[in-house]
Write a protein that holds these residues in place. Structure first.
Motif, PDB file in Angstrom:
ATOM      1  N   ALA A  51       1.072  -1.007  -0.514  1.00 51.51           N
ATOM      2  CA  ALA A  51      -0.277  -0.249   0.193  1.00 51.51           C
ATOM      3  C   ALA A  51       1.172   1.567   0.319  1.00 51.51           C
ATOM      4  CB  ALA A  51      -0.301  -0.050   1.291  1.00 51.51           C
ATOM      5  N   GLY A  52       0.385   2.241  -0.968  1.00 47.71           N
ATOM      6  CA  GLY A  52       1.180   3.403  -0.936  1.00 47.71           C
ATOM      7  C   GLY A  52      -0.092   4.712  -0.709  1.00 47.71           C
ATOM      8  N   ARG A  53       0.177   5.419  -0.259  1.00 43.78           N
ATOM      9  CA  ARG A  53      -0.677   6.727   0.372  1.00 43.78           C
ATOM     10  C   ARG A  53      -1.436   7.438  -0.907  1.00 43.78           C
ATOM     11  NH1 ARG A  53      -3.942   8.779   3.736  1.00 43.78           N
ATOM     12  NH2 ARG A  53      -4.470  11.208   3.572  1.00 43.78           N
ATOM     13  N   ARG A  54      -0.918   6.655  -2.468  1.00 45.86           N
ATOM     14  CA  ARG A  54      -1.249   7.972  -3.414  1.00 45.86           C
ATOM     15  C   ARG A  54      -2.393   6.350  -4.463  1.00 45.86           C
ATOM     16  NH1 ARG A  54       4.001  10.720  -3.514  1.00 45.86           N
ATOM     17  NH2 ARG A  54       5.198   8.430  -4.262  1.00 45.86           N
ATOM     18  N   ALA A  55      -2.528   5.862  -3.982  1.00 48.73           N
ATOM     19  CA  ALA A  55      -2.988   4.406  -4.674  1.00 48.73           C
ATOM     20  C   ALA A  55      -4.236   4.355  -5.149  1.00 48.73           C
ATOM     21  CB  ALA A  55      -2.763   3.210  -4.059  1.00 48.73           C
ATOM     22  N   ARG A  56      -4.625   4.198  -6.117  1.00 53.54           N
ATOM     23  CA  ARG A  56      -5.890   4.356  -6.889  1.00 53.54           C
ATOM     24  C   ARG A  56      -6.537   3.326  -7.134  1.00 53.54           C
ATOM     25  NH1 ARG A  56      -5.042   8.869 -11.416  1.00 53.54           N
ATOM     26  NH2 ARG A  56      -7.240   9.303 -10.315  1.00 53.54           N
ATOM     27  N   ILE A  57      -5.902   2.187  -7.016  1.00 54.41           N
ATOM     28  CA  ILE A  57      -6.759   0.927  -7.237  1.00 54.41           C
ATOM     29  C   ILE A  57      -6.293  -0.067  -6.386  1.00 54.41           C
ATOM     30  CG2 ILE A  57      -7.264  -0.880  -8.517  1.00 54.41           C
ATOM     31  CD1 ILE A  57      -5.566   0.857 -11.163  1.00 54.41           C
ATOM     32  N   LEU A  58      -7.103  -0.809  -5.699  1.00 52.73           N
ATOM     33  CA  LEU A  58      -7.680  -1.912  -3.842  1.00 52.73           C
ATOM     34  C   LEU A  58      -7.236  -2.686  -5.239  1.00 52.73           C
ATOM     35  CD1 LEU A  58      -6.485  -2.075  -1.630  1.00 52.73           C
ATOM     36  CD2 LEU A  58      -9.635  -1.177  -1.376  1.00 52.73           C
ATOM     37  N   ILE A  59      -6.696  -3.811  -4.448  1.00 56.26           N
ATOM     38  CA  ILE A  59      -6.564  -5.341  -4.996  1.00 56.26           C
ATOM     39  C   ILE A  59      -6.823  -5.862  -3.674  1.00 56.26           C
ATOM     40  CG2 ILE A  59      -5.929  -7.912  -5.883  1.00 56.26           C
ATOM     41  CD1 ILE A  59      -4.797  -5.414  -7.688  1.00 56.26           C
ATOM     42  N   ALA A  60      -8.550  -6.606  -3.528  1.00 50.89           N
ATOM     43  CA  ALA A  60      -8.884  -7.201  -2.017  1.00 50.89           C
ATOM     44  C   ALA A  60      -8.600  -8.537  -2.461  1.00 50.89           C
ATOM     45  CB  ALA A  60     -10.010  -6.550  -1.564  1.00 50.89           C
ATOM     46  N   GLY A  61      -7.913  -9.619  -1.811  1.00 49.38           N
ATOM     47  CA  GLY A  61      -7.996 -10.280  -1.986  1.00 49.38           C
ATOM     48  C   GLY A  61      -8.009 -11.251  -1.019  1.00 49.38           C
ATOM     49  N   GLN A  62      -8.261 -13.072  -1.426  1.00 48.18           N
ATOM     50  CA  GLN A  62      -8.314 -13.391   0.080  1.00 48.18           C
ATOM     51  C   GLN A  62      -6.986 -14.236   0.854  1.00 48.18           C
ATOM     52  OE1 GLN A  62     -11.500 -13.549  -1.178  1.00 48.18           O
ATOM     53  NE2 GLN A  62     -11.459 -16.149  -0.654  1.00 48.18           N
ATOM     54  N   ALA A  63      -6.277 -15.093   0.728  1.00 50.19           N
ATOM     55  CA  ALA A  63      -5.169 -14.390   0.924  1.00 50.19           C
ATOM     56  C   ALA A  63      -3.929 -15.087   1.202  1.00 50.19           C
ATOM     57  CB  ALA A  63      -5.277 -15.608   3.142  1.00 50.19           C
ATOM     58  N   PRO A  64      -2.385 -15.056   0.649  1.00 47.45           N
ATOM     59  CA  PRO A  64      -1.487 -15.440  -0.128  1.00 47.45           C
ATOM     60  C   PRO A  64      -1.525 -17.199   0.099  1.00 47.45           C
ATOM     61  CG  PRO A  64      -1.050 -13.709   1.555  1.00 47.45           C
ATOM     62  CD  PRO A  64      -1.897 -14.323   1.926  1.00 47.45           C
ATOM     63  N   GLY A  65      -0.908 -17.176  -0.872  1.00 46.62           N
ATOM     64  CA  GLY A  65      -0.776 -18.614  -1.142  1.00 46.62           C
ATOM     65  C   GLY A  65       0.559 -18.991  -0.735  1.00 46.62           C
ATOM     66  N   ARG A  66       0.798 -20.383  -0.384  1.00 50.72           N
ATOM     67  CA  ARG A  66       2.226 -20.885  -0.265  1.00 50.72           C
ATOM     68  C   ARG A  66       3.177 -20.158  -1.539  1.00 50.72           C
ATOM     69  NH1 ARG A  66       4.042 -25.674   2.496  1.00 50.72           N
ATOM     70  NH2 ARG A  66       2.234 -26.180   3.055  1.00 50.72           N
ATOM     71  N   LYS A  67       3.258 -19.980  -2.563  1.00 47.82           N
ATOM     72  CA  LYS A  67       4.285 -19.502  -3.237  1.00 47.82           C
ATOM     73  C   LYS A  67       4.642 -18.810  -3.502  1.00 47.82           C
ATOM     74  CE  LYS A  67       3.001 -22.883  -7.674  1.00 47.82           C
ATOM     75  NZ  LYS A  67       3.162 -22.838  -9.116  1.00 47.82           N
ATOM     76  N   THR A  68       3.781 -17.624  -3.291  1.00 48.10           N
ATOM     77  CA  THR A  68       4.020 -16.325  -2.387  1.00 48.10           C
ATOM     78  C   THR A  68       4.419 -15.818  -1.274  1.00 48.10           C
ATOM     79  OG1 THR A  68       1.312 -15.751  -1.927  1.00 48.10           O
ATOM     80  CG2 THR A  68       1.227 -15.771  -4.273  1.00 48.10           C
ATOM     81  N   HIS A  69       3.715 -16.660  -0.460  1.00 48.55           N
ATOM     82  CA  HIS A  69       4.641 -16.851   0.598  1.00 48.55           C
ATOM     83  C   HIS A  69       6.070 -16.865   0.485  1.00 48.55           C
ATOM     84  CE1 HIS A  69       4.565 -17.516   5.015  1.00 48.55           C
ATOM     85  NE2 HIS A  69       5.354 -18.515   4.898  1.00 48.55           N
ATOM     86  N   GLU A  70       6.068 -18.162   0.143  1.00 46.06           N
ATOM     87  CA  GLU A  70       7.605 -18.075  -0.119  1.00 46.06           C
ATOM     88  C   GLU A  70       8.751 -17.265  -0.588  1.00 46.06           C
ATOM     89  OE1 GLU A  70       6.911 -21.787  -1.888  1.00 46.06           O
ATOM     90  OE2 GLU A  70       6.849 -23.552   0.155  1.00 46.06           O
ATOM     91  N   LYS A  71       7.820 -16.627  -1.555  1.00 46.10           N
ATOM     92  CA  LYS A  71       8.311 -15.799  -2.131  1.00 46.10           C
ATOM     93  C   LYS A  71       8.514 -14.044  -2.115  1.00 46.10           C
ATOM     94  CE  LYS A  71       7.934 -17.451  -6.975  1.00 46.10           C
ATOM     95  NZ  LYS A  71       6.918 -17.277  -8.786  1.00 46.10           N
ATOM     96  N   GLY A  72       7.549 -13.933  -0.424  1.00 43.11           N
ATOM     97  CA  GLY A  72       7.299 -12.575  -0.524  1.00 43.11           C
ATOM     98  C   GLY A  72       6.709 -11.676  -1.091  1.00 43.11           C
ATOM     99  N   ARG A  73       6.154 -12.300  -1.154  1.00 41.86           N
ATOM    100  CA  ARG A  73       5.368 -10.942  -2.897  1.00 41.86           C
ATOM    101  C   ARG A  73       4.515 -11.110  -3.508  1.00 41.86           C
ATOM    102  NH1 ARG A  73       8.649  -8.124  -7.446  1.00 41.86           N
ATOM    103  NH2 ARG A  73       7.439  -9.808  -8.895  1.00 41.86           N
ATOM    104  N   PRO A  74       2.920 -10.340  -2.696  1.00 43.51           N
ATOM    105  CA  PRO A  74       1.900 -11.147  -3.288  1.00 43.51           C
ATOM    106  C   PRO A  74       1.365 -11.748  -4.672  1.00 43.51           C
ATOM    107  CG  PRO A  74       1.894  -8.983  -2.496  1.00 43.51           C
ATOM    108  CD  PRO A  74       2.924  -8.820  -2.391  1.00 43.51           C
ATOM    109  N   PHE A  75       0.656 -12.088  -5.088  1.00 44.13           N
ATOM    110  CA  PHE A  75       0.431 -12.700  -6.512  1.00 44.13           C
ATOM    111  C   PHE A  75       1.605 -12.903  -7.481  1.00 44.13           C
ATOM    112  CE2 PHE A  75      -3.588 -10.137  -5.017  1.00 44.13           C
ATOM    113  CZ  PHE A  75      -4.339 -11.156  -5.249  1.00 44.13           C
TER     114      PHE A  75
END
Length: 195
Positions: free
Chosen positions: A34-58
């Motif tokens: 998140a950044g204060r100037r963000a204009r688009i919000l992506i509201a998802g579920q929860a990180p999956g195992r792969k994204t958890h291991e990579k440390g970056r959403p989606f």
């Protein structure tokens, strides 16, 4: 740095240090952007195992399809001044019989509204999946995800309910070609106007 920027930075630090859920299979490791100037919000579920291991959403096949839907580059997508990525649960919840478990229930009440209150520039909220639909649309959602997504124009241009871009949903995409034919071009135009 303005007071609001400091407030968001402090809150993001607090969220990333959260250890409310100690019993997570891979431990607590909140993923969000998140950044204060963000204009688009992506509201998802929860990180999956792969994204958890990579440390970056989606940062997986779902993210690749989502970026294609949006018509944005990876650099644009991971720019917190363009996109806020705030899932319903910030940590990988574990795996069950049919895939990943639902987002942990402790997360949203603790952090979600505090974060959203610090994102005044959001002009489009992309709502992915049942738990995010419950939070963002509540009684406005239909009985099924498909019915809600079919009614997308009722929420447009402030919000857009979406199916999850997971490869597990290939059957849904094939059964609902109107989604990529009718909705995606409109979404891409709006995203280009905002970024």
């Amino acid at each position: 740095m303005t007071r609001d920027h400091a407030s968001l930075d402090r809150l993001l630090s607090d969220v990333r240090a959260c250890t409310i859920c100690q019993d997570l299979p891979l431990g607590p490791d909140p993923l969000l952007q998140a950044g204060r100037r963000a204009r688009i919000l992506i509201a998802g579920q929860a990180p999956g195992r792969k994204t958890h291991e990579k440390g970056r959403p989606f940062d997986d096949a779902s993210g690749k399809r989502l970026r294609q839907w949006l018509g944005v580059t990876e650099d644009q997508f991971y720019n917190p001044d363009l996109f806020a990525i705030i899932p319903m649960g910030f940590c990988f919840p574990g795996t069950g019989n049919g895939g990943d478990l639902p987002p942990r229930s402790e997360c949203a009440p603790q952090w979600r509204q505090h974060l959203l209150d610090r994102l005044p520039g959001i002009q489009l909220t992309l709502i992915l999946g049942q738990y995010a639909l419950d939070w963002h649309l509540g009684a406005q959602k239909s009985r099924t995800l498909t019915e809600t997504v079919r009614r997308w124009e009722e929420f447009w241009p402030a919000a857009l309910p979406l199916p999850h871009p997971s490869p597990r949903n290939i059957r849904w995409f094939r059964a609902n070609p109107w989604f990529e034919d009718d909705v995606i071009p409109v979404l891409q135009k709006r995203v280009q106007d905002l970024v």
